[in-house]
Scaffold this motif. Structure first.
Motif, PDB file in Angstrom:
ATOM      1  N   ASP A   4      -2.471 -22.803 -12.676  1.00  0.00           N
ATOM      2  CA  ASP A   4      -2.288 -23.312 -11.318  1.00  0.00           C
ATOM      3  C   ASP A   4      -2.518 -24.824 -11.372  1.00  0.00           C
ATOM      4  OD1 ASP A   4      -2.017 -20.637 -10.876  1.00  0.00           O
ATOM      5  OD2 ASP A   4      -3.763 -20.418  -9.581  1.00  0.00           O
ATOM      6  N   ASP A  44      -3.043 -27.512  -9.717  1.00  0.00           N
ATOM      7  CA  ASP A  44      -3.486 -27.996  -8.402  1.00  0.00           C
ATOM      8  C   ASP A  44      -3.675 -29.516  -8.372  1.00  0.00           C
ATOM      9  OD1 ASP A  44      -3.631 -25.281  -7.848  1.00  0.00           O
ATOM     10  OD2 ASP A  44      -5.789 -25.178  -8.220  1.00  0.00           O
ATOM     11  N   HIS A  84       2.998 -22.486  -5.124  1.00  0.00           N
ATOM     12  CA  HIS A  84       1.541 -22.418  -4.934  1.00  0.00           C
ATOM     13  C   HIS A  84       1.148 -23.240  -3.712  1.00  0.00           C
ATOM     14  CE1 HIS A  84      -2.417 -21.369  -6.255  1.00  0.00           C
ATOM     15  NE2 HIS A  84      -2.781 -22.568  -6.653  1.00  0.00           N
ATOM     16  N   HIS A 137      -1.804 -26.995  -1.315  1.00  0.00           N
ATOM     17  CA  HIS A 137      -2.914 -26.067  -1.595  1.00  0.00           C
ATOM     18  C   HIS A 137      -3.635 -25.691  -0.305  1.00  0.00           C
ATOM     19  CE1 HIS A 137      -5.935 -24.089  -4.162  1.00  0.00           C
ATOM     20  NE2 HIS A 137      -5.027 -24.207  -5.109  1.00  0.00           N
ATOM     21  N   SER A 175      -5.784 -20.777  -3.786  1.00  0.00           N
ATOM     22  CA  SER A 175      -7.123 -20.151  -3.759  1.00  0.00           C
ATOM     23  C   SER A 175      -7.032 -18.640  -3.524  1.00  0.00           C
ATOM     24  CB  SER A 175      -8.029 -20.798  -2.694  1.00  0.00           C
ATOM     25  OG  SER A 175      -8.191 -22.177  -2.948  1.00  0.00           O
ATOM     26  N   HIS A 218      -6.466 -23.543 -14.964  1.00  0.00           N
ATOM     27  CA  HIS A 218      -6.085 -24.778 -14.275  1.00  0.00           C
ATOM     28  C   HIS A 218      -6.141 -25.939 -15.269  1.00  0.00           C
ATOM     29  CE1 HIS A 218      -7.763 -22.011 -11.306  1.00  0.00           C
ATOM     30  NE2 HIS A 218      -7.023 -22.611 -10.380  1.00  0.00           N
TER      31      HIS A 218
HETATM   32 ZN   LIG Z   1      -4.721 -23.370  -6.944  1.00  0.00          ZN
END
Ligand SMILES: [Zn+2]
Length: 325
Positions: free
Chosen positions: A69, A71, A142, A146, A183, A274
């Motif tokens: 992910d 992010d 995603h 976020h 999340s 991540h």
């Molecule tokens: Zn994430």
């Protein structure tokens, strides 16, 4: 109106899943609910039939699905309170972590799925080329920045998903077929939004060790769930300031135990990582140890795949029709 909304949000936060239209009674604590309300809540989004195939492609025993992910700065930006120090910590994912991870994967010819908030990719567009280079990896949605879906009304969540799909498609050249809630924050409206936008699989829920079909209000949806678990997420355990911090080498041992049981039972091993977490020098060691452990199994017994490939294989083997809008 504001008070009513706050009451609704409070209800959403205290309950995992609620129907889109929340009856006043469901903001009461569960011990005041009728059984009818209980069943409406648990059936809003629920695991349906298992899509575990008899074996994985080529007679392999286990599907290994690694996801990252990406992010980066969106974790810092999403609440609208920019913090320069935290932004720099998150930029590490784009600047160092992603390259280190992709280099490792590509050296082992391992495919993976990269779920990316479109704002993260817009900040560092060069990441698309890094991920795309091998031709093995998949991009997934995603969120836009976020965002926390359970804090949003349906219209806002819907608009952000649409924007994220359009931007990710434009920046990567491919329309994603899979979604992971930021999340893993899956709202009562998320499944309807995914169905309306033509997603084929989802990967934020936790009801099984194998792919399964999502049901909505008791009805089949044709959407494949690739289940995740906090046990198999690097973020909370690798945080040196967190309350659940563990030594990365100890975490690698937990991952190996999870993999070994998946291998024995013929299921899936889904690991969420991540770049801003596992991309650090002392943490990439855990992924290196895991890959070495997996590759020690006899040749032809392990299938490394993207989430999308595994979802489509499970769909085909189970005779699951395309998603029903
Ligand atoms: Zn994430």
């Amino acid at each position: 109106m504001r008070v009513a909304y706050l009451v609704l949000v409070a209800g959403l936060i205290t309950c995992t899943v609620l129907p889109q239209v929340t009856p006043q009674s469901t903001v009461k604590p569960g011990w005041q609910w009728s059984m009818d309300t209980v069943m409406k809540v648990v059936n809003a989004v629920r695991g349906g039939r298992s899509l575990k195939p008899a074996s994985w492609p080529g007679g392999t025993r286990v599907a290994v699905l690694l996801s990252f992910d990406v992010d980066n700065e969106t974790i810092s930006l999403r609440y609208g309170e920019p913090n320069v120090g935290h932004l720099s910590q998150m930029q590490y994912g784009a600047r160092v972590g992603l390259n280190r991870i992709v280099t490792l994967l590509d050296a082992h010819r391992i495919p993976a799925t990269f779920f990316i908030p479109s704002v993260s990719l817009a900040i560092t567009p060069a990441m698309a080329g890094v991920i795309r280079k091998s031709g093995r990896h998949e991009f997934g949605v995603h969120g836009w920045i976020h965002e926390m879906n359970m804090t949003l009304p349906d219209s806002a969540e819907r608009a952000l998903v649409a924007k994220a799909i359009a931007e990710l498609t434009q920046m990567t050249g491919v329309r994603p077929t899979g979604y992971r809630a930021p999340s893993w924050n899956f709202s009562p409206n998320t499944l309807s939004i995914l169905r309306d936008n033509g997603f084929r699989y989802e990967s934020s829920l936790m009801a099984d060790d194998s792919p399964y079909e999502l049901l909505q209000n008791g009805q089949p949806t044709g959407i494949v769930e690739i289940p995740v678990e906090w046990i198999l997420d690097d973020a909370p355990l690798f945080d040196p300031r967190g309350t659940s911090y563990m030594n990365p080498r100890d975490i690698a041992r937990v991952w190996m135990d999870e993999f070994d049981r998946a291998y024995a039972e013929g299921t899936t091993f889904v690991l969420t990582m991540h770049p801003h977490v596992s991309g650090h020098r002392s943490r990439i060691v855990a992924l290196e140890q895991l890959i070495a452990h997996i590759e020690s199994k006899p040749r032809g017994t392990v299938w490394f795949a993207t989430h999308g490939a595994a979802a489509e294989y499970a769909r085909k083997q189970s005779g699951l029709a395309d998603p029903v809008p």
